[in-house]
Design a protein around this motif. Structure first.
Motif, PDB file in Angstrom:
ATOM      1  N   ASN A   1      35.128  80.582  71.953  1.00  0.00           N
ATOM      2  CA  ASN A   1      35.687  79.600  71.026  1.00  0.00           C
ATOM      3  C   ASN A   1      36.980  79.043  71.619  1.00  0.00           C
ATOM      4  O   ASN A   1      37.419  79.457  72.688  1.00  0.00           O
ATOM      5  CB  ASN A   1      35.960  80.255  69.673  1.00  0.00           C
ATOM      6  CG  ASN A   1      35.929  79.266  68.528  1.00  0.00           C
ATOM      7  OD1 ASN A   1      35.947  78.050  68.737  1.00  0.00           O
ATOM      8  ND2 ASN A   1      35.912  79.770  67.310  1.00  0.00           N
ATOM      9  N   GLN A   2      37.594  78.115  70.915  1.00  0.00           N
ATOM     10  CA  GLN A   2      38.860  77.572  71.360  1.00  0.00           C
ATOM     11  C   GLN A   2      39.704  77.159  70.169  1.00  0.00           C
ATOM     12  O   GLN A   2      39.192  76.918  69.072  1.00  0.00           O
ATOM     13  CB  GLN A   2      38.669  76.381  72.300  1.00  0.00           C
ATOM     14  CG  GLN A   2      38.136  75.122  71.635  1.00  0.00           C
ATOM     15  CD  GLN A   2      37.963  73.985  72.625  1.00  0.00           C
ATOM     16  OE1 GLN A   2      37.522  74.187  73.740  1.00  0.00           O
ATOM     17  NE2 GLN A   2      38.326  72.772  72.223  1.00  0.00           N
ATOM     18  N   TRP A   3      41.015  77.114  70.381  1.00  0.00           N
ATOM     19  CA  TRP A   3      41.963  76.627  69.379  1.00  0.00           C
ATOM     20  C   TRP A   3      42.558  75.328  69.895  1.00  0.00           C
ATOM     21  O   TRP A   3      43.000  75.255  71.041  1.00  0.00           O
ATOM     22  CB  TRP A   3      43.064  77.653  69.143  1.00  0.00           C
ATOM     23  CG  TRP A   3      44.173  77.154  68.256  1.00  0.00           C
ATOM     24  CD1 TRP A   3      44.225  77.218  66.901  1.00  0.00           C
ATOM     25  CD2 TRP A   3      45.381  76.501  68.671  1.00  0.00           C
ATOM     26  NE1 TRP A   3      45.392  76.647  66.449  1.00  0.00           N
ATOM     27  CE2 TRP A   3      46.119  76.200  67.511  1.00  0.00           C
ATOM     28  CE3 TRP A   3      45.897  76.141  69.926  1.00  0.00           C
ATOM     29  CZ2 TRP A   3      47.352  75.553  67.564  1.00  0.00           C
ATOM     30  CZ3 TRP A   3      47.123  75.489  69.979  1.00  0.00           C
ATOM     31  CH2 TRP A   3      47.840  75.214  68.813  1.00  0.00           C
ATOM     32  N   ASP A   4      42.557  74.277  69.068  1.00  0.00           N
ATOM     33  CA  ASP A   4      43.079  72.977  69.477  1.00  0.00           C
ATOM     34  C   ASP A   4      44.446  72.735  68.853  1.00  0.00           C
ATOM     35  O   ASP A   4      44.643  72.949  67.644  1.00  0.00           O
ATOM     36  CB  ASP A   4      42.124  71.856  69.039  1.00  0.00           C
ATOM     37  CG  ASP A   4      40.749  71.998  69.672  1.00  0.00           C
ATOM     38  OD1 ASP A   4      40.692  72.348  70.861  1.00  0.00           O
ATOM     39  OD2 ASP A   4      39.749  71.767  68.970  1.00  0.00           O
ATOM     40  N   SER A   5      45.387  72.292  69.667  1.00  0.00           N
ATOM     41  CA  SER A   5      46.709  71.957  69.147  1.00  0.00           C
ATOM     42  C   SER A   5      46.591  70.816  68.137  1.00  0.00           C
ATOM     43  O   SER A   5      45.912  69.820  68.401  1.00  0.00           O
ATOM     44  CB  SER A   5      47.643  71.550  70.287  1.00  0.00           C
ATOM     45  OG  SER A   5      48.881  71.088  69.772  1.00  0.00           O
ATOM     46  N   PRO A   6      47.249  70.936  66.984  1.00  0.00           N
ATOM     47  CA  PRO A   6      47.106  69.902  65.947  1.00  0.00           C
ATOM     48  C   PRO A   6      47.929  68.648  66.221  1.00  0.00           C
ATOM     49  O   PRO A   6      47.739  67.629  65.556  1.00  0.00           O
ATOM     50  CB  PRO A   6      47.619  70.614  64.691  1.00  0.00           C
ATOM     51  CG  PRO A   6      48.633  71.586  65.219  1.00  0.00           C
ATOM     52  CD  PRO A   6      48.087  72.048  66.545  1.00  0.00           C
ATOM     53  N   ASN A   7      48.852  68.713  67.165  1.00  0.00           N
ATOM     54  CA  ASN A   7      49.747  67.579  67.395  1.00  0.00           C
ATOM     55  C   ASN A   7      49.986  67.432  68.889  1.00  0.00           C
ATOM     56  O   ASN A   7      50.733  68.209  69.495  1.00  0.00           O
ATOM     57  CB  ASN A   7      51.070  67.804  66.659  1.00  0.00           C
ATOM     58  CG  ASN A   7      51.949  66.572  66.655  1.00  0.00           C
ATOM     59  OD1 ASN A   7      51.649  65.579  67.316  1.00  0.00           O
ATOM     60  ND2 ASN A   7      53.046  66.630  65.918  1.00  0.00           N
ATOM     61  N   VAL A   8      49.326  66.440  69.495  1.00  0.00           N
ATOM     62  CA  VAL A   8      49.425  66.241  70.938  1.00  0.00           C
ATOM     63  C   VAL A   8      49.723  64.775  71.233  1.00  0.00           C
ATOM     64  O   VAL A   8      49.121  63.872  70.658  1.00  0.00           O
ATOM     65  CB  VAL A   8      48.110  66.632  71.651  1.00  0.00           C
ATOM     66  CG1 VAL A   8      48.275  66.485  73.163  1.00  0.00           C
ATOM     67  CG2 VAL A   8      47.695  68.044  71.294  1.00  0.00           C
ATOM     68  N   THR A   9      50.669  64.537  72.139  1.00  0.00           N
ATOM     69  CA  THR A   9      50.932  63.199  72.652  1.00  0.00           C
ATOM     70  C   THR A   9      50.811  63.265  74.174  1.00  0.00           C
ATOM     71  O   THR A   9      50.562  64.326  74.745  1.00  0.00           O
ATOM     72  CB  THR A   9      52.345  62.714  72.270  1.00  0.00           C
ATOM     73  OG1 THR A   9      53.323  63.508  72.967  1.00  0.00           O
ATOM     74  CG2 THR A   9      52.573  62.835  70.771  1.00  0.00           C
ATOM     75  N   ALA A  10      51.011  62.139  74.818  1.00  0.00           N
ATOM     76  CA  ALA A  10      50.941  62.125  76.273  1.00  0.00           C
ATOM     77  C   ALA A  10      52.048  62.958  76.900  1.00  0.00           C
ATOM     78  O   ALA A  10      51.951  63.375  78.053  1.00  0.00           O
ATOM     79  CB  ALA A  10      51.012  60.686  76.786  1.00  0.00           C
ATOM     80  N   ARG A  11      53.101  63.249  76.123  1.00  0.00           N
ATOM     81  CA  ARG A  11      54.251  63.960  76.684  1.00  0.00           C
ATOM     82  C   ARG A  11      54.419  65.376  76.144  1.00  0.00           C
ATOM     83  O   ARG A  11      55.055  66.205  76.793  1.00  0.00           O
ATOM     84  CB  ARG A  11      55.531  63.164  76.401  1.00  0.00           C
ATOM     85  CG  ARG A  11      55.537  61.775  77.023  1.00  0.00           C
ATOM     86  CD  ARG A  11      56.863  61.089  76.827  1.00  0.00           C
ATOM     87  NE  ARG A  11      57.956  61.829  77.458  1.00  0.00           N
ATOM     88  CZ  ARG A  11      59.235  61.463  77.391  1.00  0.00           C
ATOM     89  NH1 ARG A  11      59.570  60.371  76.709  1.00  0.00           N
ATOM     90  NH2 ARG A  11      60.162  62.171  77.988  1.00  0.00           N
ATOM     91  N   GLY A  12      53.892  65.655  74.959  1.00  0.00           N
ATOM     92  CA  GLY A  12      54.148  66.969  74.382  1.00  0.00           C
ATOM     93  C   GLY A  12      53.026  67.456  73.490  1.00  0.00           C
ATOM     94  O   GLY A  12      52.110  66.711  73.143  1.00  0.00           O
ATOM     95  N   PHE A  13      53.110  68.739  73.114  1.00  0.00           N
ATOM     96  CA  PHE A  13      52.124  69.344  72.221  1.00  0.00           C
ATOM     97  C   PHE A  13      52.807  70.435  71.405  1.00  0.00           C
ATOM     98  O   PHE A  13      53.891  70.926  71.756  1.00  0.00           O
ATOM     99  CB  PHE A  13      50.948  69.926  73.015  1.00  0.00           C
ATOM    100  CG  PHE A  13      51.306  71.119  73.866  1.00  0.00           C
ATOM    101  CD1 PHE A  13      51.023  72.411  73.442  1.00  0.00           C
ATOM    102  CD2 PHE A  13      51.922  70.954  75.099  1.00  0.00           C
ATOM    103  CE1 PHE A  13      51.358  73.504  74.228  1.00  0.00           C
ATOM    104  CE2 PHE A  13      52.253  72.042  75.892  1.00  0.00           C
ATOM    105  CZ  PHE A  13      51.962  73.322  75.462  1.00  0.00           C
ATOM    106  N   VAL A  14      52.157  70.823  70.317  1.00  0.00           N
ATOM    107  CA  VAL A  14      52.703  71.837  69.427  1.00  0.00           C
ATOM    108  C   VAL A  14      51.871  73.102  69.520  1.00  0.00           C
ATOM    109  O   VAL A  14      50.637  73.057  69.486  1.00  0.00           O
ATOM    110  CB  VAL A  14      52.729  71.330  67.966  1.00  0.00           C
ATOM    111  CG1 VAL A  14      53.126  72.456  67.009  1.00  0.00           C
ATOM    112  CG2 VAL A  14      53.694  70.160  67.840  1.00  0.00           C
ATOM    113  N   LEU A  15      52.555  74.235  69.658  1.00  0.00           N
ATOM    114  CA  LEU A  15      51.905  75.545  69.709  1.00  0.00           C
ATOM    115  C   LEU A  15      52.772  76.511  68.922  1.00  0.00           C
ATOM    116  O   LEU A  15      53.967  76.633  69.199  1.00  0.00           O
ATOM    117  CB  LEU A  15      51.737  76.010  71.157  1.00  0.00           C
ATOM    118  CG  LEU A  15      51.094  77.378  71.393  1.00  0.00           C
ATOM    119  CD1 LEU A  15      49.717  77.459  70.756  1.00  0.00           C
ATOM    120  CD2 LEU A  15      50.993  77.659  72.888  1.00  0.00           C
ATOM    121  N   ALA A  16      52.166  77.165  67.926  1.00  0.00           N
ATOM    122  CA  ALA A  16      52.887  78.106  67.060  1.00  0.00           C
ATOM    123  C   ALA A  16      54.106  77.454  66.417  1.00  0.00           C
ATOM    124  O   ALA A  16      55.164  78.084  66.259  1.00  0.00           O
ATOM    125  CB  ALA A  16      53.302  79.339  67.848  1.00  0.00           C
TER     126      ALA A  16
END
Length: 240
Positions: free
Chosen positions: A92-107
């Motif tokens: 399975n996989q977990w997808d980051s809910p907020n991603v842009t070309a420059r950044g992403f959210v994790l925890a």
């Protein structure tokens, strides 16, 4: 159609390998089994994506539509994402809910999307944030070290850090080594002996389950066959 890939080892204790992949056009890909998790960055129809992919316990087929460029950080055995339960990541996989070309959210924290040369810098940030954790005993015992704790404690710590048993890790890594040797032209009978299979039928069953190929298909690639995901030779054969 082939997948264009590059990969390198890492000097970080938390990372096994850093890799990139590129596919042009629509295709189907055979994703081979893997016993580690990875942090993956890619673009889907121009939309940036970031995922944590867990171990894959069998070969599978994936559809790819359009051009695809992917960058991944394969974690070392014993390294895991503290906020994400390993049991939920198996196949399975977990997808980051907020991603842009420059950044992403994790925890709940934002991180900059790295380049290939910045992979270890991102890993260091994740470690400092307490998101990426490592049980050093797990990698040691997987690759032949002697633990200073009892067998049951070892089993619990391996399962907690990887989501897999030592036996499952060995089967997957052994199949990957066998496939890499066959691609190099090593005779199947020699692969049987070098990788510790009982006989050629045992090798054949393992390859079909974890790699999705026969020995002949690996030794004599068919240009019309689905391309394989990243296949590289493990540094050694893990202990069971």
């Amino acid at each position: 159609m082939a997948i264009e890939t590059t990969h390198r080892e890492s000097d970080s204790r938390y990372v096994s390998r850093v890799w990139t992949g590129r596919i042009e056009g629509a295709a189907r890909m055979t994703s081979i089994a893997t016993s580690t998790s990875e942090l993956v960055f890619w673009s889907d129809a121009g939309v940036p994506r970031v995922s944590v992919r867990g171990p894959e316990t069998a070969a599978s087929t994936a559809d790819i539509v359009g051009d695809s460029e992917t960058f991944g950080i394969t974690l070392a055995h014993g390294t895991s994402m503290a906020p994400l339960p390993n049991s939920a990541l198996i196949d399975n996989q977990w997808d980051s809910p907020n991603v842009t070309a420059r950044g992403f959210v994790l925890a709940g924290e934002e991180f900059e999307v790295p380049g290939v040369d910045d992979a270890e810098a991102l890993v260091d940030r994740l470690v400092r944030a307490g998101i990426l954790v490592r049980d050093p005993m797990v990698e040691d015992v997987v690759w032949g070290g002697i633990a200073r704790v009892g067998t049951r404690s070892v089993q619990r710590r391996v399962a907690a850090a990887t989501g897999l048993t030592q036996g499952a890790i060995r089967q997957i890594e052994r199949a990957r080594l066998a496939a890499a040797l066959l691609e190099e032209g090593t005779p199947a009978l020699e692969v049987v002996h070098r990788c510790g299979y009982f006989d050629q039928p045992h090798l054949a069953r393992s390859l079909q389950r974890f790699i999705g190929r026969t020995a002949t298909q690996l030794q004599r690639p068919d240009a019309s066959a689905h391309p394989l995901s990243l296949l590289y030779k493990p540094r050694a054969l893990p202990d069971s």
